[in-house]
Design an enzyme around this catalytic site. Structure first.
Site, PDB file in Angstrom:
ATOM      1  N   SER A  61      -1.659   3.395   7.373  1.00 18.87           N
ATOM      2  CA  SER A  61      -1.155   2.455   6.724  1.00 18.87           C
ATOM      3  C   SER A  61      -0.552   1.229   7.524  1.00 18.87           C
ATOM      4  CB  SER A  61      -1.315   2.509   5.355  1.00 18.87           C
ATOM      5  OG  SER A  61      -0.072   2.738   5.304  1.00 18.87           O
TER       6      SER A  61
ATOM      7  N   LYS B 248       0.912  -1.773  -3.476  1.00 18.17           N
ATOM      8  CA  LYS B 248       1.778  -2.293  -2.005  1.00 18.17           C
ATOM      9  C   LYS B 248       1.990  -3.596  -2.759  1.00 18.17           C
ATOM     10  CE  LYS B 248       0.043   1.433   0.821  1.00 18.17           C
ATOM     11  NZ  LYS B 248      -0.819   1.695   2.258  1.00 18.17           N
TER      12      LYS B 248
END
Lengths: 811, 269
Positions: A663, A706
């Site tokens: 990611s 996040k």
């Protein structure tokens, strides 16, 4: 590497590409469901929310063939098990009543008790009939043996045998006396002595006798000694004859007495040959062991006075009901065993102590859950089952064999039993998680043979008005079952939205009923403090906040380290070759996001991008894969007609744990492009997303955590209005952000940017267009043009320096 | 009714190897009920010692049926050990029952008629091993006026006491009543003549036994089978009978009922 010196926001496309507040959070839509509180809603029945699993369980429970046991996998939770149990019970109603099972004494091989099956509910009658029979005989037979008639016959028998013994001994005495010899009793036996005038001859007198007379006495004694020995040796035989004759007398007497009651008991079980055989065996044994009944102790004990205590002589005639359907309603049983030890599943053999020794018998055989479930269904937790030694292997047998664990592992040498195995006809439902199932499927080939039906429970469902309404009923049912307050519409909406957040997807709702149940319970507790009649949204949100608060010690420590500049993360300004990546830390049920600084340096080399995480074995394979893709991107994007002459180093700064996942690959690419182009990247933005070789930004997991992780840091330092997060376009549908994040975005103090391609992202981060390739190459001043020129420059250096030198440079 | 029967003690003639703790307990319990002591009499058989002195003397041992030379010193040692062990067992039984006891070791004839006197209860035990001849009560040299016959299979000591009443059975009734009173238990009076039975029941009641605990029974004759029949369902713990007339049947009664029988010589005690 120096900062490029560009100011934040310069060239930044103001308002362009930002997500609206409505795209950051999807509110529940309960408009189609009319209710004030969940008390008005019908609870969700069975597995209405799990149609696939419901169909599988229905099929598995209904099919009679062996091996079609059910392995239910999915999110663990009481509701799942409860729902499975309810479904199994509904199916079991249609099955026939199982048989009763009893263990009885094996008169031929006492260590191997015999298992007898009776039609359901008939075992207690069998047990009572035999118990009453023995108790009646226990009272009647001693009286029979004390009767005048029996006593006369016994006395006559005893006297005749006694007389026989006495006669033989008296004959010997007379014979001896005729030869002036007496039979004397010694402390240990008998002896023969010469007598004179009725007295044993003194040694002195004997010495005065002529030698011939002495010799005659000796010879007479020698002869009589043989006869004495023969007479004495005959006594045990006569005694045995006496015992045999008495036993036969007792047996014949008893046979006449016990015949009718035994026949009467047998009439009640004429349709059960095995039962009849056992009744006959009892009768035979009783006749062979009448000493039990005629012994003084037996007579004193009397009927009804614990006539058959453990270890007592009559216990062998009792019936041990292992399992009976006497207390069970119609249909087959459904049993749930929470602690599936070998003993709890298959039964056990208990012992009792007699004078320090552990002894047992068939009456101490105790039923296990499989005995109770035989003919029906048993529910087991797969993890608990596999945690117990021997249970899994034993379960795969087609019969119930009672085994002693201590014997299996060689810890006990106590004499034990080997009861008859009992045929097993039970539907097994194992409930476990997916990982366990797939692991078992890989390691144990028998799994597919014995568990042919997989009931796969969904973790989440599509979020539609219908599914939201279904979840509302589920929540209402959970609250009602737990005795909690009902939820009002706002409370239900908050729980649904939380379920969506748990699913990590605005278009899904989690079916993790255990977590939702916990949330509602805590919200109810809060509502109680607030004196709310029903659980409201504020109660639910407070419960979520409290839960997060309890779990966020590490998150706060991590943020504190950044705020105190121990961990270096900038949230303003611009830097060349440096970008804020985002990662997620999972701690049990809780996960939070945190920013990480990713830096990149470049120099001429042989085309190798060094992943420092990988070099020091801190990077996982997926992360390494992501980095390697960057080489492919550069090669595909910047065709230089010459070998790639770049050497780059990428690193997660201040990362001391492992890095896994791809990611961060887009962030790493941004850092690489920045280092190559010399253009600084905005530090008020953080980046997440993986990238492919064509520069497309791909979806990642944990997008909400996040974003919130970077938001929390920025908020702690003070929101500037320019800060935000770049996320893959594909992740927009997953957004279910915290309310404070949504509000900040709505107020223009924070932003979330969806990015579909690297060119979009690099433009946002540098404030300069990426540049599209034309026949003349990339336009002047664009990011890609600068990167291409830098790569050409490296190629020229390599060409000038020669392969070996550059090879050294590239190392 | 004459005065109380003088019972001095129970004399227990002990033979080597004849120790039976259950029998000793039974005797000690009787001594407790009669409030008398136990005298253990161990006789070292003179004839046996004489035999052992002969050079060719040997014995056959049971149950192995092997022959061993008889050694006078070894024999004497065995007799001493037997005596010591029997004394210990007697001490234990007497102590448990709370009665006094004494022990005497003699050398002579096993019968030892001269050692027994009036008021002694002498014990006769049904032989378990057939070779031992039964005690002939009539012809015996004992001068004791009371004799307790103990069958090999004596039942637990509980239940009423029974007295077999003949005309002029004052001593039988008196002793049976005394036992029932001491044990706080019932008394069964078995008589041939009902009139005699009623009279004796009255005497028994006078000793303090409640009427409710006195059971009367009538039998056609005083023969052993009639006595057994009369008592079989009443489960007495001990039967008291007169000695002179019924001694021949006494063992039959004891063995068939499985209870001790106390024989009392009327006017002798």
């Amino acid at each position: 590497m120096a900062a490029a010196g560009t100011s934040a926001g310069r060239g930044f496309p103001e308002g362009g590409g930002k997500l609206s507040a409505g795209q950051l959070y999807r509110q529940a839509d309960l408009s189609g469901l009319a209710f004030a509180t969940t008390a008005e809603l019908a609870p969700l029945a069975g597995l209405e929310d799990q149609p696939r699993a419901r169909q599988a369980i229905g099929f598995g429970a209904g099919i009679a063939q062996s091996g079609f046991n059910i392995f239910a996998i999915g999110p663990a939770g009481l509701r799942t098990q409860q729902a499975i149990k309810e479904l199994a019970e509904a199916t079991a109603q249609a099955r026939k009543l199982p048989r009763d099972w009893v263990y009885v004494h094996n008169f031929a091989e006492p260590h191997r008790p015999v298992a007898i099956a009776l039609p359901g509910r008939r075992a207690p009658a069998f047990q009572k009939a035999i118990h009453d029979l023995i108790e009646d005989l226990h009272a009647a037979l001693p009286a029979l043996f004390e009767s005048e008639d029996f006593q006369k016959r016994r006395a006559s028998l005893e006297q005749s045998i006694q007389a026989k013994t006495e006669r033989s001994f008296a004959a010997l005495r007379e014979k001896a006396a005729a030869r002036n010899i007496a039979v004397l009793r010694t402390p240990m036996g008998f002896a023969l002595a010469p007598v004179h005038d009725g007295k044993v001859v003194e040694p002195e007198e004997f010495g005065t006798w002529p030698e011939a007379q002495q010799q005659a006495v000796r010879e007479a004694i020698q002869t009589l000694e043989k006869e004495l020995e023969e007479t004495l040796r005959g006594i045990p035989r006569i005694e045995k004859e006496q015992r045999d004759a008495l036993r036969e007398l007792a047996r014949k007497t008893a046979e006449l007495a016990i015949g009718p009651p035994f026949d009467q008991v047998k009439t009640g079980f004429a349709d059960l040959p095995e039962v009849l055989r056992h009744i006959d065996a009892i009768r035979t044994d009783l006749l062979e062991n009448l000493g039990f009944l005629t012994a003084p102790d037996a007579a004193a004990q009397g009927p009804g006075q614990a006539a058959m205590p453990p270890g007592g002589p009559f216990e062998r005639y009792e019936i041990n009901i292992l399992v009976t359907q006497a207390d069970h309603a119609e249909g087959a049983p459904v049993i749930e065993e929470l602690n599936p030890t070998l003993g709890n599943l298959f039964g056990r053999i208990e012992h009792f102590q007699i004078e320090g020794a552990l002894v047992t018998n068939f009456r101490l055989i105790k039923a296990g859950a499989l005995h109770r479930a035989n003919g029906g269904t048993i529910l087991l937790d797969a993890r608990a089952l596999l945690s117990e030694p021997f249970s899994w292997a034993a379960l795969k047998r087609q019969e119930i064999v009672i085994e002693d664990v201590s014997r299996l592992i060689g810890l006990a040498a106590t004499v034990s039993l080997e009861p008859d195995p009992i045929p097993l006809d039970v539907k097994i439902v194992l409930v476990g998680d997916r990982q366990l199932y797939y692991l078992l499927a890989m390691l144990d080939p028998d799994l597919a043979r014995y568990f042919k039906v997989l009931a796969d429970f969904d973790d989440a469902a599509n979020r539609t008005p219908e599914s939201e309404a279904m979840l509302a009923r589920l929540i209402g049912g959970l609250a009602a079952r737990a005795g909690l307050r009902p939820l009002d519409r706002s409370g239900v909406a908050a729980v649904i939205e939380y379920a969506s957040r748990l699913a990590g997807d605005a278009h899904k709702i989690s079916l993790l009923s255990e977590r939702l149940s916990d949330l509602v319970a805590e919200a109810d507790h809060i509502a109680g403090g607030e004196v709310h009649a029903a659980i409201q949204r504020e109660d639910v949100e407070a419960a979520i906040a409290r839960y997060i608060g309890r779990m966020s010690r590490l998150k706060e420590q991590s943020q504190e380290a950044i705020l105190r500049e121990i961990a270096l993360i900038e949230t303003s300004g611009m830097r060349v070759g440096q970008v804020n990546g985002l990662s997620v830390l999972s701690l049990g049920d809780y996960a939070f996001g945190q920013p990480s600084r990713i830096t990149c340096t470049v120099r001429p080399g042989t085309g190798k991008i060094v992943d420092i995480e990988r070099e020091v074995a801190l990077g996982g394979p997926l992360h390494s894969k992501g980095v390697l893709i960057l080489s492919g991107y550069l090669a595909g994007r910047f065709a230089l007609n010459s070998p790639m002459s770049l050497s780059a180093s990428l690193v997660f700064e201040q990362s001391y744990g492992g890095v896994e996942g791809d990611s961060a690959s887009s962030a790493e690419l941004y850092a690489l492009l920045s280092a190559l182009s010399g253009l600084a990247l905005r530090q008020d933005l953080a980046v997440t997303g993986s990238v492919n070789q064509h520069g497309a930004v791909q979806a990642i997991g944990g997008v909400n955590e996040k974003i919130e992780g970077f938001f929390d840091l920025c908020a702690a330092r003070g929101l500037t209005g320019t800060q935000g997060v770049l996320i893959p376009q594909a992740n927009v549908q997953h957004l279910m952000l915290r309310q404070d994040v949504v509000e900040a975005c709505a107020a223009g103090r924070f932003a979330v940017y969806p990015v579909a391609a690297i060119d979009q992202g690099i433009a946002l981060l540098t404030g300069r267009a990426a540049g599209a390739q034309t026949d003349g190459g990339y336009p002047e001043g664009t990011v890609n043009r600068l990167v291409e020129e830098r790569l050409k420059h490296f190629a020229a250096i390599r060409k000038e320096a020669g392969g070996e030198t550059l090879h050294e440079l590239g190392k | 009714m004459s005065g109380p029967t003088a019972i001095r003690r129970i004399v227990l003639r002990l033979r080597p190897g004849a120790a039976d703790p259950a029998m000793l307990r039974l005797v000690a319990e009787l001594a407790r009920l009669l409030d008398i002591g136990i005298h253990g009499l161990f006789v070292e058989d003179e004839a046996l010692l004489s035999l052992a002195a002969l050079p060719f003397a040997r014995e056959i041992r049971l149950p192995t049926f092997d022959w061993h030379p008889l050694d006078i010193e070894e024999l004497a040692r065995e007799l001493r050990q037997s005596a010591a062990r029997l004394r210990q067992l007697l001490d234990q039984a007497a102590s448990s029952a709370g009665v006094s006891n004494s022990f005497e070791t003699l050398r002579g004839s096993p019968e030892l008629a001269g050692r027994l006197g009036a008021g002694d209860i002498v014990i006769a035990i049904e032989p378990r091993a057939a070779p031992l001849p039964r005690l002939d009560l009539r012809a015996g040299p004992d001068s004791a006026s009371l004799m307790l016959l103990i069958p090999a299979r004596a039942r637990p000591q509980s239940g009423p006491f029974a007295a077999v009443i003949a005309p002029d059975s004052a001593a039988v009734l008196e002793i049976a009543s005394r036992l029932a009173l001491a044990a706080n238990d019932g008394l069964i009076l078995l008589s041939v003549q009902d009139k005699e039975g009623r009279r004796m029941a009255g005497h028994a009641a006078d000793t303090g036994i409640p009427q409710s605990r006195i059971i009367r029974g009538q039998i056609p004759s005083a023969a052993a089978p009639e006595i057994i029949k009369g008592l079989a369902r009443l489960h007495p713990r001990l039967v008291v009978m007169p000695l002179p007339d019924l001694a021949g049947d006494a063992w039959q009664v004891a063995i068939n009922l499985g209870v001790p029988v106390l024989l009392v010589q009327e006017g002798g005690a």
